[in-house]
Design a protein around this motif. Structure first.
Motif, PDB file in Angstrom:
ATOM      1  N   ASP A 159      66.771  33.273  37.184  1.00 38.80           N
ATOM      2  CA  ASP A 159      67.282  33.862  38.421  1.00 38.80           C
ATOM      3  C   ASP A 159      66.509  33.465  39.674  1.00 38.80           C
ATOM      4  N   TYR A 160      65.403  32.740  39.533  1.00 41.35           N
ATOM      5  CA  TYR A 160      64.571  32.444  40.692  1.00 41.35           C
ATOM      6  C   TYR A 160      64.153  30.967  40.689  1.00 41.35           C
ATOM      7  N   HIS A 161      63.892  30.465  41.903  1.00 40.67           N
ATOM      8  CA  HIS A 161      63.307  29.141  42.035  1.00 40.67           C
ATOM      9  C   HIS A 161      61.794  29.251  41.890  1.00 40.67           C
ATOM     10  N   CYS A 162      61.196  28.267  41.250  1.00 40.08           N
ATOM     11  CA  CYS A 162      59.754  28.264  41.027  1.00 40.08           C
ATOM     12  C   CYS A 162      59.173  26.964  41.576  1.00 40.08           C
ATOM     13  N   GLY A 163      57.948  27.051  42.056  1.00 40.79           N
ATOM     14  CA  GLY A 163      57.300  25.846  42.560  1.00 40.79           C
ATOM     15  C   GLY A 163      57.593  25.629  44.031  1.00 40.79           C
ATOM     16  N   PRO A 164      57.641  24.347  44.452  1.00 39.25           N
ATOM     17  CA  PRO A 164      57.580  23.125  43.634  1.00 39.25           C
ATOM     18  C   PRO A 164      56.177  22.834  43.118  1.00 39.25           C
ATOM     19  N   PHE A 165      56.112  21.981  42.106  1.00 35.18           N
ATOM     20  CA  PHE A 165      54.857  21.603  41.470  1.00 35.18           C
ATOM     21  C   PHE A 165      54.631  20.107  41.656  1.00 35.18           C
ATOM     22  N   SER A 166      53.427  19.755  42.045  1.00 33.25           N
ATOM     23  CA  SER A 166      53.106  18.354  42.306  1.00 33.25           C
ATOM     24  C   SER A 166      52.619  17.621  41.071  1.00 33.25           C
ATOM     25  N   SER A 167      52.339  18.354  40.002  1.00 31.36           N
ATOM     26  CA  SER A 167      51.823  17.725  38.787  1.00 31.36           C
ATOM     27  C   SER A 167      52.123  18.616  37.591  1.00 31.36           C
ATOM     28  N   ALA A 168      51.963  18.033  36.396  1.00 31.26           N
ATOM     29  CA  ALA A 168      52.150  18.814  35.173  1.00 31.26           C
ATOM     30  C   ALA A 168      51.099  19.910  35.081  1.00 31.26           C
ATOM     31  N   ALA A 169      49.881  19.626  35.559  1.00 30.76           N
ATOM     32  CA  ALA A 169      48.810  20.630  35.524  1.00 30.76           C
ATOM     33  C   ALA A 169      49.180  21.851  36.361  1.00 30.76           C
ATOM     34  N   ALA A 170      49.808  21.628  37.510  1.00 29.04           N
ATOM     35  CA  ALA A 170      50.220  22.751  38.363  1.00 29.04           C
ATOM     36  C   ALA A 170      51.294  23.589  37.686  1.00 29.04           C
ATOM     37  N   LEU A 171      52.209  22.938  36.992  1.00 25.31           N
ATOM     38  CA  LEU A 171      53.246  23.669  36.276  1.00 25.31           C
ATOM     39  C   LEU A 171      52.643  24.536  35.186  1.00 25.31           C
ATOM     40  N   PHE A 172      51.725  23.985  34.401  1.00 27.09           N
ATOM     41  CA  PHE A 172      51.128  24.747  33.305  1.00 27.09           C
ATOM     42  C   PHE A 172      50.235  25.864  33.828  1.00 27.09           C
ATOM     43  N   GLU A 173      49.623  25.677  34.976  1.00 27.62           N
ATOM     44  CA  GLU A 173      48.828  26.745  35.564  1.00 27.62           C
ATOM     45  C   GLU A 173      49.734  27.909  35.966  1.00 27.62           C
ATOM     46  N   TRP A 174      50.905  27.587  36.519  1.00 23.09           N
ATOM     47  CA  TRP A 174      51.858  28.646  36.863  1.00 23.09           C
ATOM     48  C   TRP A 174      52.345  29.375  35.617  1.00 23.09           C
ATOM     49  N   LEU A 175      52.646  28.629  34.554  1.00 21.42           N
ATOM     50  CA  LEU A 175      53.099  29.243  33.309  1.00 21.42           C
ATOM     51  C   LEU A 175      52.042  30.181  32.739  1.00 21.42           C
ATOM     52  N   ASN A 176      50.794  29.777  32.769  1.00 25.18           N
ATOM     53  CA  ASN A 176      49.728  30.637  32.257  1.00 25.18           C
ATOM     54  C   ASN A 176      49.529  31.853  33.149  1.00 25.18           C
ATOM     55  N   GLY A 177      49.798  31.700  34.458  1.00 26.75           N
ATOM     56  CA  GLY A 177      49.749  32.853  35.346  1.00 26.75           C
ATOM     57  C   GLY A 177      50.818  33.876  34.990  1.00 26.75           C
ATOM     58  N   ARG A 178      52.020  33.408  34.621  1.00 29.65           N
ATOM     59  CA  ARG A 178      53.082  34.320  34.183  1.00 29.65           C
ATOM     60  C   ARG A 178      52.720  34.996  32.858  1.00 29.65           C
ATOM     61  N   LEU A 179      52.018  34.268  31.999  1.00 29.28           N
ATOM     62  CA  LEU A 179      51.569  34.868  30.731  1.00 29.28           C
ATOM     63  C   LEU A 179      50.560  35.981  31.004  1.00 29.28           C
ATOM     64  N   ARG A 180      49.639  35.744  31.940  1.00 34.05           N
ATOM     65  CA  ARG A 180      48.654  36.778  32.265  1.00 34.05           C
ATOM     66  C   ARG A 180      49.320  38.011  32.880  1.00 34.05           C
ATOM     67  N   VAL A 181      50.357  37.822  33.672  1.00 35.84           N
ATOM     68  CA  VAL A 181      51.099  38.969  34.231  1.00 35.84           C
ATOM     69  C   VAL A 181      51.723  39.779  33.103  1.00 35.84           C
ATOM     70  N   SER A 182      52.337  39.112  32.143  1.00 32.41           N
ATOM     71  CA  SER A 182      52.954  39.810  31.008  1.00 32.41           C
ATOM     72  C   SER A 182      51.912  40.593  30.229  1.00 32.41           C
ATOM     73  N   GLN A 183      50.763  39.977  30.000  1.00 29.26           N
ATOM     74  CA  GLN A 183      49.713  40.658  29.237  1.00 29.26           C
ATOM     75  C   GLN A 183      49.139  41.840  30.005  1.00 29.26           C
ATOM     76  N   TYR A 184      49.011  41.707  31.319  1.00 27.17           N
ATOM     77  CA  TYR A 184      48.420  42.772  32.136  1.00 27.17           C
ATOM     78  C   TYR A 184      49.371  43.958  32.265  1.00 27.17           C
ATOM     79  N   ILE A 185      50.630  43.688  32.559  1.00 22.52           N
ATOM     80  CA  ILE A 185      51.589  44.766  32.800  1.00 22.52           C
ATOM     81  C   ILE A 185      51.966  45.482  31.508  1.00 22.52           C
ATOM     82  N   ARG A 186      52.220  44.719  30.481  1.00 19.36           N
ATOM     83  CA  ARG A 186      52.725  45.304  29.239  1.00 19.36           C
ATOM     84  C   ARG A 186      51.611  45.660  28.264  1.00 19.36           C
ATOM     85  N   GLU A 187      50.414  45.193  28.543  1.00 21.28           N
ATOM     86  CA  GLU A 187      49.242  45.489  27.704  1.00 21.28           C
ATOM     87  C   GLU A 187      49.508  45.157  26.237  1.00 21.28           C
TER      88      GLU A 187
END
Length: 372
Positions: free
Chosen positions: A241-269
């Protein structure tokens, strides 16, 4: 031959829109050209089979009512023998835009459900549809289709033209006649189902061998010609449902993905022991929305892939991630997904754990960056 000519004429008549039959009609000279072309093709095909003598005849057009949405207000050009879509390719942007008004919409399974609805797709002729959209449609879709057609043997609709009217993009493309898998799967034999799944597996492997400068430079996102300005990512695997990025490299994309994982872990414990995303393979071209409705078993016997609006350069497991969003999820789709896109057990485990942060928690900042 006369019987076949009459059948084809009746097929054209049957497509008539009764509500507009008298108000909007194809110009007589335009319809005459269309019907004569049909008759000429029929006679040639049968004369080749049966060595029939040449025929000459006059055709009366009384009583035939062409479908209103196939109307045209300009003179027909001479047919281009190198293209079956010569009439549609000759239209201007303005004429295509006008044809969309009053044209029937392409029926999409599930589009009657409540919630966010897809933009309309108009059938402006039996061979051409026009896809519209402002949020999810852009030049990248036509670009992806052209590249796939050029570098693979995957049957993909031919994009004819894309232009913008106000804030709305309009993409005219070839209309594939056939049935999507969500309509016909239950009618197929087990062997036919396996052949289709195995064919799709081959398609995905062809996509992963496609090469462009963007893929060589490993810049994520939809295909673009200007690599200095990457496009924002969009599609089911990105949260849909949302636009993400843009990302200039694969490393930037994976950093964003891991940030979303940390949000899931923090909110849902929960899922606190889930391993982070790690790039193990190069980014490749993915379709991004490989669902049963986007796989068409054509009347020509080919297996077509349609709707390239979520395509782009992403990790290979993104294909499997996008296939998770099939709604409704058929019982057979799970094994098709694993056969076609690959298992990717570890990546998919992390992906499922991060989905909350990519959807409901999309706007929650990364806990590693923002201290709560």
């Amino acid at each position: 031959v006369w019987a076949l000519i009459r059948v084809r004429a009746l097929n054209i008549e049957r497509l008539s829109d009764d509500a507009h039959r008298d108000k909007h009609r194809l110009r007589p000279e335009a319809f005459t050209t269309c019907l004569q072309h049909t008759c000429f093709t029929t006679i040639l095909s049968h004369s080749a089979k049966h060595s029939m003598r040449a025929l000459s005849f006059n055709i009366g057009l009384s009583g035939l009512h062409p479908f209103s949405w196939f109307r045209q207000t300009v003179a027909q050009p001479e047919p281009n023998s190198n293209s079956e879509l010569w009439w549609e390719e000759s239209l201007t942007d303005e004429e295509i835009y006008k044809l969309c008004h009053g044209a029937p919409e392409l029926r999409i399974l599930g589009s009657s459900q409540s919630g966010l609805q897809p933009p309309p797709i108009f059938i402006i002729s039996p061979r051409v549809i026009v896809k519209t959209g402002s949020y999810t449609l852009g030049e990248f879709e036509a670009r992806a289709m052209e590249i796939v057609r050029a570098q693979t043997s995957i049957p993909v609709p031919k994009p004819l033209r894309i232009f913008k009217r106000g804030e709305t993009f309009l993409l005219a493309m070839e209309h594939i006649q056939g049935r999507s898998l969500d309509w016909c799967w239950d009618d197929l034999s087990p062997w036919r189902k396996f052949v289709i799944a195995w064919t799709l597996r081959g398609y995905i492997r062809q996509l992963r061998r496609v090469r462009t400068e963007q893929i060589e430079r490993q810049i994520p996102g939809p295909l673009t010609d200007d690599l200095s300005k990457p496009l924002k990512c969009f599609g089911p695997a990105m949260g849909a449902d949302y636009h993400c990025g843009p990302f200039s490299s694969a490393a930037a994309l994976f950093e964003w993905l891991n940030g979303r994982l940390r949000v899931s872990q923090y909110i849902r414990e929960r899922s606190l022991d889930t391993p982070p995303f790690v790039q193990r393979e190069r980014l490749v071209l993915v379709h991004g929305d490989l669902t049963p409705r986007n796989v068409v078993l054509g009347d020509d016997g080919k297996l077509w892939l349609i709707d390239w609006g979520s395509s782009g350069v992403y990790p290979p497991w993104f294909e499997a991630g996008g296939m998770l969003f099939t709604d409704p999820q058929p019982s057979w789709w799970k094994w098709v997904r694993r056969l076609v896109a690959g298992w990717y057990a570890r990546d998919m485990h992390t992906y499922v754990a991060a989905l909350y942060g990519m959807t409901t928690g999309f706007f929650v900042p990364d806990p590693l960056v923002h201290k709560y």
